[in-house]
Scaffold this motif. Structure first.
Motif, PDB file in Angstrom:
ATOM      1  N   ASP A 143       0.864  -1.085  -0.025  1.00 45.89           N
ATOM      2  CA  ASP A 143       0.043  -0.046   0.128  1.00 45.89           C
ATOM      3  C   ASP A 143       0.804   1.188   0.058  1.00 45.89           C
ATOM      4  N   ARG A 144       2.090   1.071   0.017  1.00 44.16           N
ATOM      5  CA  ARG A 144       2.984   2.248   0.196  1.00 44.16           C
ATOM      6  C   ARG A 144       3.061   2.992  -1.447  1.00 44.16           C
ATOM      7  N   PRO A 145       2.818   4.225  -1.592  1.00 45.67           N
ATOM      8  CA  PRO A 145       3.049   5.003  -2.662  1.00 45.67           C
ATOM      9  C   PRO A 145       4.526   4.782  -3.382  1.00 45.67           C
ATOM     10  N   PRO A 146       4.725   4.387  -4.584  1.00 43.54           N
ATOM     11  CA  PRO A 146       5.709   4.207  -4.996  1.00 43.54           C
ATOM     12  C   PRO A 146       6.648   5.399  -5.041  1.00 43.54           C
ATOM     13  N   ALA A 147       8.016   5.659  -4.623  1.00 43.12           N
ATOM     14  CA  ALA A 147       8.621   6.725  -4.485  1.00 43.12           C
ATOM     15  C   ALA A 147       9.025   7.206  -6.159  1.00 43.12           C
ATOM     16  N   PRO A 148       9.176   8.398  -6.385  1.00 41.12           N
ATOM     17  CA  PRO A 148       9.580   8.807  -7.691  1.00 41.12           C
ATOM     18  C   PRO A 148      11.173   8.593  -7.971  1.00 41.12           C
ATOM     19  N   ALA A 149      11.400   8.414  -9.283  1.00 43.60           N
ATOM     20  CA  ALA A 149      12.683   7.813  -9.519  1.00 43.60           C
ATOM     21  C   ALA A 149      13.487   8.781  -9.444  1.00 43.60           C
ATOM     22  N   ARG A 150      14.574   8.564  -8.804  1.00 41.93           N
ATOM     23  CA  ARG A 150      15.810   9.646  -8.454  1.00 41.93           C
ATOM     24  C   ARG A 150      16.474   9.858  -9.993  1.00 41.93           C
ATOM     25  N   ALA A 151      16.873  11.338 -10.030  1.00 45.95           N
ATOM     26  CA  ALA A 151      17.461  11.646 -11.271  1.00 45.95           C
ATOM     27  C   ALA A 151      18.913  11.234 -11.066  1.00 45.95           C
ATOM     28  N   PRO A 152      19.732  10.783 -11.882  1.00 47.21           N
ATOM     29  CA  PRO A 152      21.084  10.393 -11.785  1.00 47.21           C
ATOM     30  C   PRO A 152      21.994  11.622 -11.821  1.00 47.21           C
ATOM     31  N   ALA A 196      12.755   8.177   6.874  1.00 46.36           N
ATOM     32  CA  ALA A 196      12.384   8.012   5.520  1.00 46.36           C
ATOM     33  C   ALA A 196      11.067   7.472   5.376  1.00 46.36           C
ATOM     34  N   LEU A 197      10.674   6.253   5.936  1.00 44.47           N
ATOM     35  CA  LEU A 197       9.793   5.456   5.410  1.00 44.47           C
ATOM     36  C   LEU A 197       8.440   6.379   6.086  1.00 44.47           C
ATOM     37  N   ARG A 198       8.575   6.760   7.214  1.00 43.92           N
ATOM     38  CA  ARG A 198       7.400   7.435   7.782  1.00 43.92           C
ATOM     39  C   ARG A 198       7.021   8.766   7.153  1.00 43.92           C
ATOM     40  N   ASP A 199       8.014   9.503   6.720  1.00 42.77           N
ATOM     41  CA  ASP A 199       7.739  10.927   5.954  1.00 42.77           C
ATOM     42  C   ASP A 199       7.046  10.611   4.533  1.00 42.77           C
ATOM     43  N   ALA A 200       7.379   9.363   4.027  1.00 45.77           N
ATOM     44  CA  ALA A 200       7.063   9.058   2.819  1.00 45.77           C
ATOM     45  C   ALA A 200       5.559   8.644   2.991  1.00 45.77           C
ATOM     46  N   GLU A 201       5.286   8.056   4.057  1.00 48.90           N
ATOM     47  CA  GLU A 201       3.836   7.675   4.160  1.00 48.90           C
ATOM     48  C   GLU A 201       3.009   8.867   4.641  1.00 48.90           C
ATOM     49  N   ALA A 202       3.605   9.934   5.190  1.00 49.13           N
ATOM     50  CA  ALA A 202       2.853  11.235   5.579  1.00 49.13           C
ATOM     51  C   ALA A 202       2.790  11.943   4.342  1.00 49.13           C
ATOM     52  N   GLY A 203       3.475  11.591   3.466  1.00 50.75           N
ATOM     53  CA  GLY A 203       3.333  12.517   2.387  1.00 50.75           C
ATOM     54  C   GLY A 203       4.085  13.644   2.334  1.00 50.75           C
ATOM     55  N   ARG A 204       5.131  13.718   3.181  1.00 53.17           N
ATOM     56  CA  ARG A 204       6.109  14.983   3.166  1.00 53.17           C
ATOM     57  C   ARG A 204       6.983  15.102   2.190  1.00 53.17           C
ATOM     58  N   ARG A 205       6.565  15.746   1.120  1.00 55.16           N
ATOM     59  CA  ARG A 205       7.144  15.863  -0.336  1.00 55.16           C
ATOM     60  C   ARG A 205       8.594  16.969   0.036  1.00 55.16           C
ATOM     61  N   LYS A 258      10.636  16.379   1.886  1.00 55.94           N
ATOM     62  CA  LYS A 258      12.166  15.388   2.271  1.00 55.94           C
ATOM     63  C   LYS A 258      12.504  14.742   1.197  1.00 55.94           C
ATOM     64  N   PRO A 259      13.832  14.961   0.703  1.00 66.18           N
ATOM     65  CA  PRO A 259      14.397  14.501  -0.408  1.00 66.18           C
ATOM     66  C   PRO A 259      14.417  12.911  -0.180  1.00 66.18           C
ATOM     67  N   VAL A 260      14.713  12.290   0.785  1.00 61.44           N
ATOM     68  CA  VAL A 260      14.879  10.977   0.930  1.00 61.44           C
ATOM     69  C   VAL A 260      13.517  10.293   1.066  1.00 61.44           C
ATOM     70  N   ALA A 261      12.587  10.779   1.469  1.00 56.85           N
ATOM     71  CA  ALA A 261      11.050  10.271   1.557  1.00 56.85           C
ATOM     72  C   ALA A 261      10.499  10.365   0.087  1.00 56.85           C
ATOM     73  N   ARG A 262      10.837  11.313  -0.617  1.00 52.60           N
ATOM     74  CA  ARG A 262      10.275  11.313  -1.963  1.00 52.60           C
ATOM     75  C   ARG A 262      11.069  10.593  -3.218  1.00 52.60           C
ATOM     76  N   GLY A 263      12.218   9.954  -2.686  1.00 53.59           N
ATOM     77  CA  GLY A 263      13.189   9.093  -3.463  1.00 53.59           C
ATOM     78  C   GLY A 263      14.108   9.916  -4.099  1.00 53.59           C
ATOM     79  N   ALA A 264      14.297  11.229  -3.874  1.00 55.29           N
ATOM     80  CA  ALA A 264      15.412  12.034  -4.637  1.00 55.29           C
ATOM     81  C   ALA A 264      16.740  11.800  -3.708  1.00 55.29           C
ATOM     82  N   SER A 265      16.764  11.205  -2.743  1.00 54.93           N
ATOM     83  CA  SER A 265      18.226  10.849  -2.214  1.00 54.93           C
ATOM     84  C   SER A 265      18.096   9.303  -1.863  1.00 54.93           C
ATOM     85  N   ASP A 266      19.375   8.789  -1.957  1.00 58.89           N
ATOM     86  CA  ASP A 266      19.390   7.361  -1.391  1.00 58.89           C
ATOM     87  C   ASP A 266      19.495   7.339  -0.024  1.00 58.89           C
TER      88      ASP A 266
END
Length: 295
Positions: free
Chosen positions: A5-14, A76-85, A87-95
């Motif tokens: 049920d977790r929304p997929p993180a956007p692909a990180r730009a290389p 990171a996981l908690r921020d992603a589930e809360a939709g905190r865009r 946060k770079p790690v939460a949105r998949g912009a940082s590893d």
């Protein structure tokens, strides 16, 4: 762990520039810069010694970076589930692994730089940094969530004073004022996220109090810190000091009733934290104007 049920993180730009940009945004740059600049000002005003001033500033900066990166990587996981865009790690912009590596590298540098300021100064500062890491990893979810902030901010004047020749003890009012500002920073930082934190199961002190009571509580440590820093140093405070005390009291009420209202968003979302930084800046400016050291 179920991730269906977790929304997929956007692909990180290389690319290397994106890595550095993600790290820059993951370290909580605003608070880290504010704390570093204020402590640097105290270090410069406390006495001569460019090398000591640079070491103190670098130790604080690396400590703040380590805490910020640790916070974003761990949450990171908690921020992603809360939709905190934001946060770079939460949105998949940082590893997350990269951010964890940066956190531990900054922590290692902080240890070296803190000890270089002197054994007692380094121990005091590292106590605050360890408390901040403990907040990130566990204490933020307990009624003691305020304590790491009090210890961390209270340790900063200890670092400045103990790094001076002879290692003098910091003045009690400097430590007390720093600790009170730390509590205010905690309340102001958490305030806009209380509802999301409760949904995620985070129940620190502000979450247990609720947004309304936290808003009412926040002016107390702000005004208390200013009163201690105005009235604590030797000598009767002059007219400008009393004016600052009154202005800070008004500012504390404004930022918690207007800027941090329950439906504020956008640029006002972090109004309480920004107001806390302004109060701390006014307090430090007052000390510098009076020529008052922290030892």
């Amino acid at each position: 762990m179920d991730t269906t049920d977790r929304p997929p993180a956007p692909a990180r730009a290389p690319g290397l520039p994106h890595v550095w940009a993600g790290l820059a945004l993951s370290c909580h740059p605003g608070p880290a810069a504010a704390v570093t600049v204020l402590v640097a000002a105290l270090a410069v005003a406390s006495g001569p010694g460019t090398g000591r001033q640079v070491l103190v500033t670098a130790a604080v900066l690396t400590g703040q970076l380590s805490v910020g990166w640790c916070n974003d990587a761990y949450d990171a996981l908690r921020d992603a589930e809360a939709g905190r865009r934001g946060k770079p790690v939460a949105r998949g912009a940082s590893d997350p692994g990269t951010v964890w590596a940066a956190a531990f590298a900054a922590l290692a540098l902080c240890v070296v730089l803190s000890i270089a300021c002197g054994a007692a100064a380094g121990a005091a500062h590292l106590t605050g940094v360890v408390a901040a890491w403990a907040y990130n990893l566990r204490l933020k979810e307990t009624p003691l969530s305020w304590l790491p902030y009090a210890i961390g901010f209270g340790s900063l004047p200890c670092l400045v004073a103990l790094s001076l020749p002879g290692g003098p003890w910091p003045a009690w009012w400097a430590v007390a004022g720093g600790a009170l500002l730390g509590v205010a920073a905690h309340l102001g930082d958490v305030l806009p996220d209380i509802e999301a934190d409760l949904r995620a199961g985070v129940r620190g002190l502000p979450q247990r109090l609720g947004a309304a009571r936290t808003r009412l509580l926040l002016p107390l440590p702000l005004a208390g810190a200013t009163a201690v820093l105005v009235l604590g140093p030797p000598g009767a405070p002059g007219g400008p000091a009393v004016a600052v005390l009154g202005g800070v009291a008004v500012c504390a009420v404004v930022v918690t009733t207007v800027c941090a209202g329950p439906r504020r968003g956008g640029i006002w979302r972090k109004g309480a934290l920004a107001g806390t930084v302004l109060v701390a800046s006014a307090d430090v400016a007052l000390l510098l104007a009076r020529g008052t050291g922290v030892a």
